[in-house]
Design a protein around this motif. Structure first.
Motif, PDB file in Angstrom:
ATOM      1  N   LYS A 123       0.817  -1.221   0.000  1.00 20.66           N
ATOM      2  CA  LYS A 123       0.000   0.000   0.000  1.00 20.66           C
ATOM      3  C   LYS A 123       0.849   1.270   0.000  1.00 20.66           C
ATOM      4  O   LYS A 123       0.345   2.350  -0.303  1.00 20.66           O
ATOM      5  CB  LYS A 123      -0.934   0.009   1.207  1.00 20.66           C
ATOM      6  CG  LYS A 123      -2.051  -1.023   1.131  1.00 20.66           C
ATOM      7  CD  LYS A 123      -3.011  -0.886   2.304  1.00 20.66           C
ATOM      8  CE  LYS A 123      -4.155  -1.888   2.200  1.00 20.66           C
ATOM      9  NZ  LYS A 123      -5.107  -1.762   3.326  1.00 20.66           N
ATOM     10  N   ASN A 124       2.128   1.148   0.335  1.00 15.98           N
ATOM     11  CA  ASN A 124       2.995   2.331   0.392  1.00 15.98           C
ATOM     12  C   ASN A 124       3.237   2.953  -0.979  1.00 15.98           C
ATOM     13  O   ASN A 124       3.678   4.090  -1.072  1.00 15.98           O
ATOM     14  CB  ASN A 124       4.340   1.969   1.030  1.00 15.98           C
ATOM     15  CG  ASN A 124       4.195   1.605   2.496  1.00 15.98           C
ATOM     16  OD1 ASN A 124       3.226   1.981   3.144  1.00 15.98           O
ATOM     17  ND2 ASN A 124       5.161   0.866   3.027  1.00 15.98           N
ATOM     18  N   VAL A 125       2.939   2.208  -2.062  1.00 18.17           N
ATOM     19  CA  VAL A 125       3.226   2.746  -3.389  1.00 18.17           C
ATOM     20  C   VAL A 125       2.198   3.780  -3.832  1.00 18.17           C
ATOM     21  O   VAL A 125       2.454   4.552  -4.762  1.00 18.17           O
ATOM     22  CB  VAL A 125       3.323   1.616  -4.432  1.00 18.17           C
ATOM     23  CG1 VAL A 125       4.384   0.614  -4.047  1.00 18.17           C
ATOM     24  CG2 VAL A 125       1.981   0.925  -4.624  1.00 18.17           C
ATOM     25  N   VAL A 169       2.083   7.403 -16.179  1.00 20.15           N
ATOM     26  CA  VAL A 169       2.297   6.773 -14.876  1.00 20.15           C
ATOM     27  C   VAL A 169       3.668   7.212 -14.384  1.00 20.15           C
ATOM     28  O   VAL A 169       4.688   6.871 -14.985  1.00 20.15           O
ATOM     29  CB  VAL A 169       2.218   5.238 -14.963  1.00 20.15           C
ATOM     30  CG1 VAL A 169       2.503   4.615 -13.599  1.00 20.15           C
ATOM     31  CG2 VAL A 169       0.845   4.798 -15.463  1.00 20.15           C
ATOM     32  N   ASP A 170       3.689   8.034 -13.329  1.00 18.57           N
ATOM     33  CA  ASP A 170       4.942   8.542 -12.750  1.00 18.57           C
ATOM     34  C   ASP A 170       5.335   7.662 -11.571  1.00 18.57           C
ATOM     35  O   ASP A 170       4.564   7.505 -10.612  1.00 18.57           O
ATOM     36  CB  ASP A 170       4.769   9.991 -12.294  1.00 18.57           C
ATOM     37  CG  ASP A 170       4.492  10.925 -13.462  1.00 18.57           C
ATOM     38  OD1 ASP A 170       5.181  10.792 -14.478  1.00 18.57           O
ATOM     39  OD2 ASP A 170       3.577  11.765 -13.356  1.00 18.57           O
ATOM     40  N   LEU A 222      -2.854  -1.989 -14.232  1.00 21.27           N
ATOM     41  CA  LEU A 222      -1.546  -1.523 -14.688  1.00 21.27           C
ATOM     42  C   LEU A 222      -0.471  -2.315 -13.960  1.00 21.27           C
ATOM     43  O   LEU A 222      -0.495  -2.419 -12.734  1.00 21.27           O
ATOM     44  CB  LEU A 222      -1.365  -0.023 -14.401  1.00 21.27           C
ATOM     45  CG  LEU A 222      -2.458   0.919 -14.910  1.00 21.27           C
ATOM     46  CD1 LEU A 222      -2.133   2.339 -14.492  1.00 21.27           C
ATOM     47  CD2 LEU A 222      -2.599   0.829 -16.418  1.00 21.27           C
ATOM     48  N   LEU A 223       0.486  -2.861 -14.705  1.00 16.97           N
ATOM     49  CA  LEU A 223       1.612  -3.579 -14.120  1.00 16.97           C
ATOM     50  C   LEU A 223       2.864  -2.716 -14.229  1.00 16.97           C
ATOM     51  O   LEU A 223       3.318  -2.403 -15.327  1.00 16.97           O
ATOM     52  CB  LEU A 223       1.843  -4.915 -14.840  1.00 16.97           C
ATOM     53  CG  LEU A 223       3.124  -5.676 -14.455  1.00 16.97           C
ATOM     54  CD1 LEU A 223       3.151  -5.988 -12.965  1.00 16.97           C
ATOM     55  CD2 LEU A 223       3.264  -6.946 -15.277  1.00 16.97           C
ATOM     56  N   VAL A 224       3.396  -2.286 -13.077  1.00 13.41           N
ATOM     57  CA  VAL A 224       4.692  -1.603 -13.021  1.00 13.41           C
ATOM     58  C   VAL A 224       5.737  -2.696 -12.815  1.00 13.41           C
ATOM     59  O   VAL A 224       5.896  -3.213 -11.714  1.00 13.41           O
ATOM     60  CB  VAL A 224       4.714  -0.559 -11.889  1.00 13.41           C
ATOM     61  CG1 VAL A 224       6.074   0.116 -11.830  1.00 13.41           C
ATOM     62  CG2 VAL A 224       3.619   0.475 -12.109  1.00 13.41           C
ATOM     63  N   ASP A 279       6.474   5.958  -4.539  1.00 14.07           N
ATOM     64  CA  ASP A 279       5.221   6.610  -4.920  1.00 14.07           C
ATOM     65  C   ASP A 279       4.917   6.335  -6.392  1.00 14.07           C
ATOM     66  O   ASP A 279       5.825   6.272  -7.221  1.00 14.07           O
ATOM     67  CB  ASP A 279       5.317   8.130  -4.680  1.00 14.07           C
ATOM     68  CG  ASP A 279       3.978   8.821  -4.845  1.00 14.07           C
ATOM     69  OD1 ASP A 279       3.020   8.398  -4.185  1.00 14.07           O
ATOM     70  OD2 ASP A 279       3.887   9.759  -5.651  1.00 14.07           O
ATOM     71  N   ILE A 280       3.633   6.138  -6.706  1.00 16.20           N
ATOM     72  CA  ILE A 280       3.165   5.974  -8.082  1.00 16.20           C
ATOM     73  C   ILE A 280       1.959   6.881  -8.280  1.00 16.20           C
ATOM     74  O   ILE A 280       1.011   6.847  -7.493  1.00 16.20           O
ATOM     75  CB  ILE A 280       2.781   4.516  -8.394  1.00 16.20           C
ATOM     76  CG1 ILE A 280       3.980   3.576  -8.204  1.00 16.20           C
ATOM     77  CG2 ILE A 280       2.249   4.398  -9.819  1.00 16.20           C
ATOM     78  CD1 ILE A 280       3.646   2.124  -8.463  1.00 16.20           C
ATOM     79  N   LYS A 281       1.993   7.722  -9.311  1.00 16.01           N
ATOM     80  CA  LYS A 281       0.883   8.599  -9.662  1.00 16.01           C
ATOM     81  C   LYS A 281       0.401   8.239 -11.073  1.00 16.01           C
ATOM     82  O   LYS A 281       1.224   8.091 -11.988  1.00 16.01           O
ATOM     83  CB  LYS A 281       1.313  10.069  -9.626  1.00 16.01           C
ATOM     84  CG  LYS A 281       1.761  10.565  -8.251  1.00 16.01           C
ATOM     85  CD  LYS A 281       0.616  10.602  -7.258  1.00 16.01           C
ATOM     86  CE  LYS A 281       1.079  11.218  -5.935  1.00 16.01           C
ATOM     87  NZ  LYS A 281       0.019  11.178  -4.918  1.00 16.01           N
TER      88      LYS A 281
END
Length: 567
Positions: A446-448, A489-490, A541-543, A562-564
């Motif tokens: 969840k931290n992402v 996706v940042d 979405l797969l990072v 972080d992911i935006k």
């Protein structure tokens, strides 16, 4: 014939041995190497663990080009000893180089070699050269293992000189941890020599021949923990001093002077790190005399690994930069281009008329005045035009410009998408379908997307940037709740440059394998903006991380803070 790689020869390490047709070394329980007649059995056979109860048959008479199991094509014989042979081969099915050990099925050690190879294969630790196959077929027993052409033997590293303190620290730390893990699974090496240790191009050490080397040579030990620990101590001693810690020469290293006994490494060579010198003495058997502080000896690899961890961390040396050479003016800059160079002479040199500097002649002066006049005229014209524009604006009627209005009949375009609109991530999960357990730190996932850049999700630790060659990657799957337009996706990483891919899917469920997603973008760095080349709609979405940065603990880890996601 293809070039032979010393990094992949498993038991071809015969440093200090007599010719192979007559002699073979046997490891005793105190870690020293002794030679004996391979053709005759003696009472020393039982002490060294060599099986002398049966005659050793000749090694199989095979040749280059012979194929095993219609798959492994033999290329080059690198060892022929004690009835077995070792080869460099090619796995034609997977199109890769492998190593193969061969011995007759009626060899007295054939069963023990098969058992050792199968036990080593079950360990699956990437710090060891992996056993790929162990087969008995057509009166032959053969063991197939990895071939590492990009790795370098410790023997070759020591041939260039003693190691720096940081390199020796990494050596003893990685080797002791690996052997501690092997002993916890009931596996011992018993022949841990400089030829059995490899360093990869990424600086990771790997051990080859776990259990198999000893089984091929018929070596056993009453105290396998102590035997392997002392062998690690000998490796550390050799790394610090480039001397073998016994009187006999071995593995291309000179032994210690006779009748001097085992002396600490810092007394053999100046500048040796004191803590590592004491550690080597604690690992070696030296009649109860350990380090100068009389600390307890280390009798197991686990104790040695803990002693290494308790030491202050040894940092790598600062990089040295060579000062650039003093700047030399060229002959053109010195104003001597095209002129004869001045040479000291006692004779009177003729005086050469030096032409005046540029723009000092009459033509040059006229040119300067002409350019100045043009500049003044241009400035005057520009000032006049600027003043005229200001006056025209002052005389303007002051009527407001017409503005564009929208109809009030509710004719909005429902298909228009606001640019850079933030998208809400409703959930996330770790994604590790290629791993052994299928899980990758799910507790902190969840931290992402919690908006806190101080928190992060981390991968497991690996021994190289490419996941220790265990898999292609790991990642995080983001759930947008429904299929939506995805613009950018940042992704923010911690720890250094990380390579990452963005993969998407419109399916209502997460694909089981990475290939079920569609690749949309890729990049690398500490902050990566993944923007597809064309419009993409997706729910999941797969990072996907494909290359990891080094971590402070000596491993390689990926950390996402972080992911935006925006439309």
């Amino acid at each position: 014939m293809a070039e032979r790689s010393t990094a992949a020869v498993d038991v071809a390490d015969n440093s200090g041995d007599e010719p192979l047709t007559a002699k073979a070394d046997a490891a005793t329980t105190d870690g020293t190497a002794q030679t004996q007649d391979a053709e005759g059995a003696s009472s020393k056979d039982a002490e060294s663990g060599r099986d002398g109860s049966a005659a050793v048959p000749a090694s199989p008479d095979l040749h280059s080009g012979h194929k095993l199991a219609r798959r492994y094509r033999l290329e080059e014989c690198v060892t022929r000893l004690d009835g077995f042979s070792s080869w460099r081969a090619v796995d034609e099915k997977l199109r890769r180089a492998v190593g193969v050990h061969l011995l007759p099925a009626d060899h007295p050690r054939a069963r023990s070699v098969l058992a050792a190879a199968r036990s080593s294969a079950l360990l699956g630790d990437p710090r060891f050269v992996q056993v790929l196959d162990a087969v008995e077929e057509d009166d032959l027993v053969y063991v197939v293992h990895e071939w590492l052409p990009d790795a370098t033997e410790l023997t070759a590293l020591l041939a260039a000189g003693p190691m720096e303190a940081h390199d020796a620290y990494q050596l003893v730390s990685q080797i002791s941890q690996a052997m501690a893990a092997a002993h916890r699974e009931g596996l011992a090496h018993l022949r841990l020599t400089p030829g059995a240790v490899l360093r990869s191009s990424t600086g990771q050490y790997r051990i080859r021949g776990l259990a198999v080397n000893a089984a091929l040579r018929g070596i056993t030990a009453d105290q396998p923990l102590r035997t392997d620990t002392e062998a690690i101590g000998a490796l550390l001693y050799a790394a610090l001093t480039r001397r073998w810690p016994y009187e006999s020469d071995a593995y291309g290293l000179s032994g210690l002077p006779k009748d001097l006994g085992l002396i600490p490494p810092d007394q053999v060579r100046a500048g040796v790190h004191r803590g590592l010198s004491e550690l080597a003495m604690r690992a070696l058997a030296n009649d109860g005399a350990t380090a100068s502080r009389q600390e307890q000896p280390c009798t197991t690899p686990d104790e040695l690994a803990k002693a290494v961890a308790a030491m202050p961390r040894i940092l790598p040396p600062e990089p040295t930069f060579t000062a650039p050479p003093e700047y030399q003016r060229t002959t053109y800059q010195q104003g001597t281009y095209g002129r004869p160079s001045a040479r000291p002479s006692s004779a009177t040199q003729p005086v050469i008329a030096v032409p005046p500097p540029p723009l000092q002649s009459r033509t040059g002066k006229a040119l300067k005045w002409a350019v100045s006049a043009l500049l003044i005229a241009a400035l005057g014209l520009g000032s006049w035009q600027l003043a005229e524009t200001v006056l025209d604006r002052g005389n303007d009627s002051g009527e407001p410009a017409p503005t564009q209005t929208t109809d009030d009949d509710g004719g909005d375009d429902n298909n228009a998408v606001a640019p850079n609109k933030p998208l809400t991530v409703v959930g996330a999960q770790d994604y590790d379908p290629l791993g052994a357990d299928g899980s990758e730190k799910p507790a902190t996932i969840k931290n992402v997307y919690d908006g806190d850049k101080g928190s992060y999700w981390s991968t497991d630790g690996y021994y190289s940037a490419d996941f220790g060659r265990l898999k292609e990657g790991v990642g995080v799957v983001l759930d947008l709740g429904e299929v939506q337009q995805v613009g950018t996706v940042d992704v923010s990483f911690l720890g250094g440059t990380t390579s990452v891919e963005l993969r998407t899917t419109e399916d209502s469920s997460v694909p089981q394998m990475p290939d079920g997603f569609t690749k949309a973008a890729h990049g690398s760095g500490a902050k990566v903006s993944l923007k597809p080349d064309k419009q993409v709609k997706a729910r999941y979405l797969l990072v996907w991380l494909t290359k990891l940065p080094p971590s402070d603990d000596g491993n390689y880890r990926g950390k996402i803070s972080d992911i935006k996601v925006t439309s």
